[in-house]
Scaffold this active site. Sequence first.
Site, short mmCIF file in Angstrom:
data_model
loop_
_atom_site.label_atom_id
_atom_site.label_comp_id
_atom_site.label_asym_id
_atom_site.label_seq_id
_atom_site.Cartn_x
_atom_site.Cartn_y
_atom_site.Cartn_z
N CYS A 1 15.40 36.80 -29.77
CA CYS A 1 15.40 36.99 -28.46
C CYS A 1 15.70 38.46 -28.10
O CYS A 1 16.33 39.10 -28.58
CB CYS A 1 16.40 36.00 -28.02
N HIS B 1 15.95 32.58 -20.00
CA HIS B 1 14.62 33.37 -20.13
C HIS B 1 14.02 33.64 -18.58
O HIS B 1 14.16 32.59 -17.91
CB HIS B 1 13.77 32.71 -20.83
N SER C 1 19.18 44.81 -12.74
CA SER C 1 19.14 45.18 -14.06
C SER C 1 19.24 46.60 -14.17
O SER C 1 18.87 47.36 -13.50
CB SER C 1 18.14 44.47 -14.78
N HIS D 1 23.94 43.16 -24.03
CA HIS D 1 22.46 42.64 -23.83
C HIS D 1 22.31 42.31 -22.39
O HIS D 1 21.12 41.90 -22.04
CB HIS D 1 22.18 41.28 -24.84
N ALA E 1 24.73 40.90 -18.53
CA ALA E 1 26.05 40.81 -17.86
C ALA E 1 26.88 39.77 -18.57
O ALA E 1 28.08 40.06 -18.59
CB ALA E 1 25.83 39.99 -16.46
N LYS F 1 11.46 31.38 -13.86
CA LYS F 1 12.33 30.90 -14.75
C LYS F 1 11.79 29.49 -15.32
O LYS F 1 11.00 28.81 -14.31
CB LYS F 1 13.97 30.65 -14.19
#
Length: 397
Positions: A77, A163, A309, A326, A328, A396
């Site tokens: 991932c 994701h 981000s 990776h 928050a 999403k």
Amino acid sequence: MSYVEVPGAQVPIRMWADPASVESGAMQQLRNVSTLPWIKGLAVMPDVHFGKGATVGSVIAMHGAVCPAAVGVDIGCGMSAVRTSLTANDLPGDLSRLRSRIEEAIPVGRGMHDDAVDPGRLHGFPTAGWDDFWARFDGIAEAVRFRQERATKQMGTLGSGNHFVEFCLDEAGAVWLMLHSGSRNIGKELADFHIGQAQKLPHNQGLVDRDLAVFIADTPQMAAYRNDLFWAQEYAKFNRAIMMGLFQEVVRKEFRKARVTFEPVISCHHNYVAEERYDGMDLLVTRKGAIRAGSGDYGIIPGSMGTGSYIVKGLGNERSFNSASHGAGRRMSRNAAKRRFTTQDLEEQTRGVECRKDSGVVDEIPAAYKPIEQVMEQQQDLVEVVAKLRQLVCVKG
């Protein structure tokens, strides 16, 4: 901040987080990992939180052993992002059509393509190794080979949970495309199979936590796991590459007049194993919820829906095994978030972002995550910020 050392059994636990702020379950997981006889180092990122099998935000360096549950079930991932030639001035006031086009092109949730995507038609797709990758499918665990058709049709799909596919702006007004996904169902089935195999092995029977079962070097079980692990990591890499190609196709069509061009794609795993060398020793470094941040390595650290981000460049801090967070990191479980927040809360916290705002994604509400700015503050000795992005569209599963 720099790191804080917390006593561990075999090695000290180096934490880029305030130990007092970490929930007791995660701290116990870290102490359990530190008891493994093969461990040579344990680094903890500022997004640390309790995880299934092993702590999210942990970097585990072992000699001659690897723990499949510490990799997690979504092998490989990670994130991909690309800067485009579009700017804020090119964008319409309403981005709902763009969101719909993305959802039409990239299946989400448990969805898959009707037919396998031909990567040859995608602009900039890294075709090197593609044929060899699929030729090796017959070499993975026999228990999951019956999933080949699903694996081919899920290649280039998003999945669910945390994701996402995002259309973002940086502070200079440039548009970025960003996405987050992994090895889909085939990676999960390979992980579940090998975790089960490891837990049966005699050398794992006395461990403090059965989830920490390991494979050890020079055994057929280790060889089989490494083969399947590295194959699944490639699947995840190709999965993101196909999605990014599909995403770029959508953006080209939606902004034809702008004749959009794209810079090279930045891509990084954050659930994976790598062979690396530290202090003169060859180690297997497992990053679960952590990215590689070697000197000059580009990485991506997302916040949550509506909080922004970061694109970063690694500083090569060997005390963290060249790693950084990776994302928050969750500060409450999915179930706790569903109990605490409503769709109205979600609407308020994602105001200005074109995204789902229904009960199915309340568990992904920004307040369920740690403040991304705080996480970045705690790892200034691990990465430098290249760009800060804010979401305009978030898709999403």
